[in-house]
Motif scaffolding. Structure first.
Motif, PDB file in Angstrom:
ATOM      1  N   PHE A 370      26.481  -7.232 -36.134  1.00 29.57           N
ATOM      2  CA  PHE A 370      25.761  -7.006 -34.878  1.00 29.57           C
ATOM      3  C   PHE A 370      24.297  -6.661 -35.144  1.00 29.57           C
ATOM      4  O   PHE A 370      23.391  -7.204 -34.492  1.00 29.57           O
ATOM      5  CB  PHE A 370      26.446  -5.889 -34.096  1.00 29.57           C
ATOM      6  CG  PHE A 370      25.708  -5.465 -32.864  1.00 29.57           C
ATOM      7  CD1 PHE A 370      25.731  -6.245 -31.721  1.00 29.57           C
ATOM      8  CD2 PHE A 370      24.975  -4.281 -32.847  1.00 29.57           C
ATOM      9  CE1 PHE A 370      25.050  -5.855 -30.576  1.00 29.57           C
ATOM     10  CE2 PHE A 370      24.287  -3.881 -31.711  1.00 29.57           C
ATOM     11  CZ  PHE A 370      24.324  -4.669 -30.572  1.00 29.57           C
ATOM     12  N   LEU A 371      24.048  -5.769 -36.105  1.00 35.11           N
ATOM     13  CA  LEU A 371      22.677  -5.350 -36.391  1.00 35.11           C
ATOM     14  C   LEU A 371      21.834  -6.493 -36.953  1.00 35.11           C
ATOM     15  O   LEU A 371      20.667  -6.648 -36.589  1.00 35.11           O
ATOM     16  CB  LEU A 371      22.688  -4.182 -37.376  1.00 35.11           C
ATOM     17  CG  LEU A 371      23.084  -2.809 -36.826  1.00 35.11           C
ATOM     18  CD1 LEU A 371      22.978  -1.763 -37.923  1.00 35.11           C
ATOM     19  CD2 LEU A 371      22.229  -2.422 -35.628  1.00 35.11           C
ATOM     20  N   ILE A 372      22.414  -7.281 -37.861  1.00 35.63           N
ATOM     21  CA  ILE A 372      21.662  -8.399 -38.438  1.00 35.63           C
ATOM     22  C   ILE A 372      21.301  -9.413 -37.354  1.00 35.63           C
ATOM     23  O   ILE A 372      20.161  -9.900 -37.277  1.00 35.63           O
ATOM     24  CB  ILE A 372      22.458  -9.063 -39.573  1.00 35.63           C
ATOM     25  CG1 ILE A 372      22.571  -8.116 -40.769  1.00 35.63           C
ATOM     26  CG2 ILE A 372      21.802 -10.375 -40.008  1.00 35.63           C
ATOM     27  CD1 ILE A 372      23.457  -8.630 -41.879  1.00 35.63           C
ATOM     28  N   ALA A 373      22.273  -9.743 -36.496  1.00 36.37           N
ATOM     29  CA  ALA A 373      22.005 -10.693 -35.417  1.00 36.37           C
ATOM     30  C   ALA A 373      20.951 -10.143 -34.459  1.00 36.37           C
ATOM     31  O   ALA A 373      20.080 -10.881 -33.982  1.00 36.37           O
ATOM     32  CB  ALA A 373      23.293 -11.006 -34.660  1.00 36.37           C
ATOM     33  N   THR A 374      21.014  -8.842 -34.183  1.00 33.26           N
ATOM     34  CA  THR A 374      20.011  -8.218 -33.314  1.00 33.26           C
ATOM     35  C   THR A 374      18.623  -8.310 -33.939  1.00 33.26           C
ATOM     36  O   THR A 374      17.639  -8.635 -33.252  1.00 33.26           O
ATOM     37  CB  THR A 374      20.369  -6.747 -33.063  1.00 33.26           C
ATOM     38  OG1 THR A 374      21.642  -6.677 -32.396  1.00 33.26           O
ATOM     39  CG2 THR A 374      19.311  -6.071 -32.195  1.00 33.26           C
ATOM     40  N   ALA A 375      18.548  -8.004 -35.247  1.00 35.57           N
ATOM     41  CA  ALA A 375      17.254  -8.069 -35.927  1.00 35.57           C
ATOM     42  C   ALA A 375      16.680  -9.481 -35.882  1.00 35.57           C
ATOM     43  O   ALA A 375      15.478  -9.670 -35.641  1.00 35.57           O
ATOM     44  CB  ALA A 375      17.417  -7.609 -37.375  1.00 35.57           C
ATOM     45  N   LEU A 376      17.521 -10.476 -36.108  1.00 31.69           N
ATOM     46  CA  LEU A 376      17.059 -11.862 -36.067  1.00 31.69           C
ATOM     47  C   LEU A 376      16.641 -12.259 -34.652  1.00 31.69           C
ATOM     48  O   LEU A 376      15.647 -12.965 -34.451  1.00 31.69           O
ATOM     49  CB  LEU A 376      18.158 -12.795 -36.571  1.00 31.69           C
ATOM     50  CG  LEU A 376      18.274 -12.932 -38.088  1.00 31.69           C
ATOM     51  CD1 LEU A 376      19.563 -13.652 -38.457  1.00 31.69           C
ATOM     52  CD2 LEU A 376      17.071 -13.670 -38.652  1.00 31.69           C
ATOM     53  N   ARG A 377      17.413 -11.820 -33.673  1.00 35.63           N
ATOM     54  CA  ARG A 377      17.086 -12.121 -32.273  1.00 35.63           C
ATOM     55  C   ARG A 377      15.718 -11.543 -31.906  1.00 35.63           C
ATOM     56  O   ARG A 377      14.881 -12.224 -31.319  1.00 35.63           O
ATOM     57  CB  ARG A 377      18.175 -11.517 -31.385  1.00 35.63           C
ATOM     58  CG  ARG A 377      17.828 -11.415 -29.906  1.00 35.63           C
ATOM     59  CD  ARG A 377      17.755 -12.761 -29.256  1.00 35.63           C
ATOM     60  NE  ARG A 377      18.011 -12.641 -27.826  1.00 35.63           N
ATOM     61  CZ  ARG A 377      17.886 -13.622 -26.972  1.00 35.63           C
ATOM     62  NH1 ARG A 377      17.481 -14.805 -27.393  1.00 35.63           N
ATOM     63  NH2 ARG A 377      18.157 -13.461 -25.699  1.00 35.63           N
ATOM     64  N   VAL A 378      15.496 -10.282 -32.268  1.00 27.97           N
ATOM     65  CA  VAL A 378      14.228  -9.634 -31.949  1.00 27.97           C
ATOM     66  C   VAL A 378      13.081 -10.268 -32.721  1.00 27.97           C
ATOM     67  O   VAL A 378      11.982 -10.452 -32.198  1.00 27.97           O
ATOM     68  CB  VAL A 378      14.309  -8.126 -32.251  1.00 27.97           C
ATOM     69  CG1 VAL A 378      12.941  -7.469 -32.105  1.00 27.97           C
ATOM     70  CG2 VAL A 378      15.315  -7.454 -31.329  1.00 27.97           C
TER      71      VAL A 378
END
Length: 468
Positions: A370-378
């Motif tokens: 979840f955190l990695i995907a969030t970082a990439l999204r942002v």
């Protein structure tokens, strides 16, 4: 253009990205510089500051811009022309009246959301949104109040389906990279998407609609037409009343892209897993006509034949369609520039450096995903890129997991890839311009709703993961 070797450490790159977003918001919201100019200017500055070789900066800029226009321009152009025909013919009013008659006035936002969930199953977010737009605007005009009451449930439904459910490319790619069963992912994520939409979109949209009074804009489809389908002829400036199309005709038109794109999705999947052999010309033809721009072109031609010739000459219809394209030029350019900004952030290696750091923290796999995907999204904006990249990064850690665990892992990745939509996301600019909102209001509404949608999906996945 592939990401370059990062020129700086993760902390420096992250500070560059934060500064770039801050400067962009300052130029747009405080200086009031046009969003298109601001996005291009900040993209150039960010590319240089992030260490992209000067000789490669033009390529970095045009790569993101061109890729976004390739996916958006045709869809928005054909979709707006189709929407204009639905609006002026009375077709959108007929559909809106039928939905309201079945569900009632108070449930109209809920009905729009459910319809969008169904319509969005095979159709990309931007294509579904632009086709549904005249229906949303017609319902909002009829009942008044903030447009957000009606727009956010439908737009959020398209976003939920696009991020969470196969056959959309993000969850399919993530599931494939994690070696999961696509059918299981669909069965697991379908109820999760419905619950997350209801909690994170529908209920939230009621609160946002009460807080932000966004009027219905006439930018795309002009003034309201009455329920009899009144249209203005270009010949002599006379006004004539045109009987609206039947509900069956309207539904039939909307079903054309749904069916054609479904063919494309199903057949492409069957070819990729070897069920259908390569070189089958008939299958390839169905895949071609099911490509989203081609499917919308076919739908538009059908709409011209069924709606555009009702009380109008073909010349009048062509003039009507030509006028419908004028207002979207700014939308397409701004959306393309948003893709340029996101592309620069991706090529600079900002997202990759950040996610590499997160993957070394030793967090539980679901939370890490979840955190990695969030970082990439942002960092780079695209939900599909965030889904695919995150799945590739954690694939080695997901070995030995069962199909249900992999399905929930895809849910967590999709949830992270949904939250915090902002100025580097082309979808942010589509929603902002389609709904007539400035950037500040879009951040306070669309960005908040996307975040509550993603957090709702992740909360469900986190609750179920220990049980499977």
């Amino acid at each position: 253009m592939d990401p370059i070797e990062p020129a700086y450490g993760t902390t420096t790159l992250l500070l560059i990205a934060i500064a770039a977003v801050a400067v962009l918001l300052f130029l747009i919201m405080k200086v009031r510089l046009h969003a298109f100019i601001s996005l291009v200017l900040v993209s150039v500055i960010t590319a240089v500051a992030a260490g992209i070789p000067l000789i490669d900066v033009p390529t970095a800029l045009t790569t993101g811009f061109g890729a976004t226009l390739a996916s958006v321009a045709l869809l928005v152009g054909f979709g707006v022309m189709l929407g204009r025909l639905l609006e002026v013919s009375g077709g959108a009013q007929v559909l809106a009246d039928t939905l309201i008659g079945r569900f009632g006035e108070k449930r109209a936002p809920f009905a729009l959301g459910i319809a969008a969930l169904i319509f969005g199953l095979p159709i990309f977010f931007d294509a579904g949104l632009v086709v549904f737009l005249p229906i949303i605007l017609t319902v909002a005009r009829r009942f008044g109040g903030s447009l957000l009451y009606y727009a956010l449930p439908a737009a959020g439904a398209f976003a939920a389906v696009h991020a969470l459910l196969p056959p959309h490319p993000g969850p399919v790619a993530a599931g494939t990279l994690l070696e999961g069963d696509i059918g299981v992912i669909l069965l697991v994520n379908l109820p999760i998407a419905l619950v997350a939409w209801y909690v994170g979109v529908y209920l939230v949209s009621r609160q946002l609609g009460a807080r932000f009074d966004v009027p219905v804009s006439n930018l795309l489809f002009g003034e309201e037409h009455d329920t009899n389908g009144t249209a203005v002829s270009n010949t002599g400036g006379t006004t004539k009343t045109i009987a609206p199309p039947s509900f069956g005709v309207v539904i039939g038109l909307l079903a054309i892209p749904l069916v054609l794109i479904s063919f494309n999705t199903i057949l492409t999947t069957l070819k990729s897993n070897g069920t259908i052999d390569e070189g089958n010309d008939f299958v390839d033809l169905l895949i071609l006509i099911g490509t989203t721009p081609v499917a919308l072109l076919i739908t538009l031609l059908a709409a011209i034949a069924l709606l555009g010739t009702r009380g109008r000459s073909l010349d009048e219809t062509s003039a009507l369609l030509d006028k419908s394209l004028g207002p979207i030029c700014s939308i397409i350019l701004i959306t393309g520039a948003g893709g340029m900004f996101g592309g620069v952030l991706r090529i600079s290696g900002i997202g990759e450096a950040l996610t590499s750091s997160l993957s070394d923290l030793g967090l539980p796999l679901l939370f890490q995903a979840f955190l990695i995907a969030t970082a990439l999204r942002v960092a780079q904006g695209s939900a599909t890129v965030a889904l695919t990249t995150t799945a590739g990064l954690i694939a080695s850690d997901a070995g030995g997991l069962g199909d249900l665990q992999i399905a929930l892992l895809v849910t967590a990745i999709a949830a992270g890839a949904t939250v915090l939509s902002h100025v580097n996301d082309s979808g942010f600019w589509l929603v902002s311009r389609f709904f007539g909102m400035d950037e500040k209001t879009t951040l306070k509404t669309w960005t908040v709703m996307e975040t509550t949608l993603g957090l709702s999906a992740f909360a469900i996945a986190a609750a179920l993961y220990p049980l499977v």
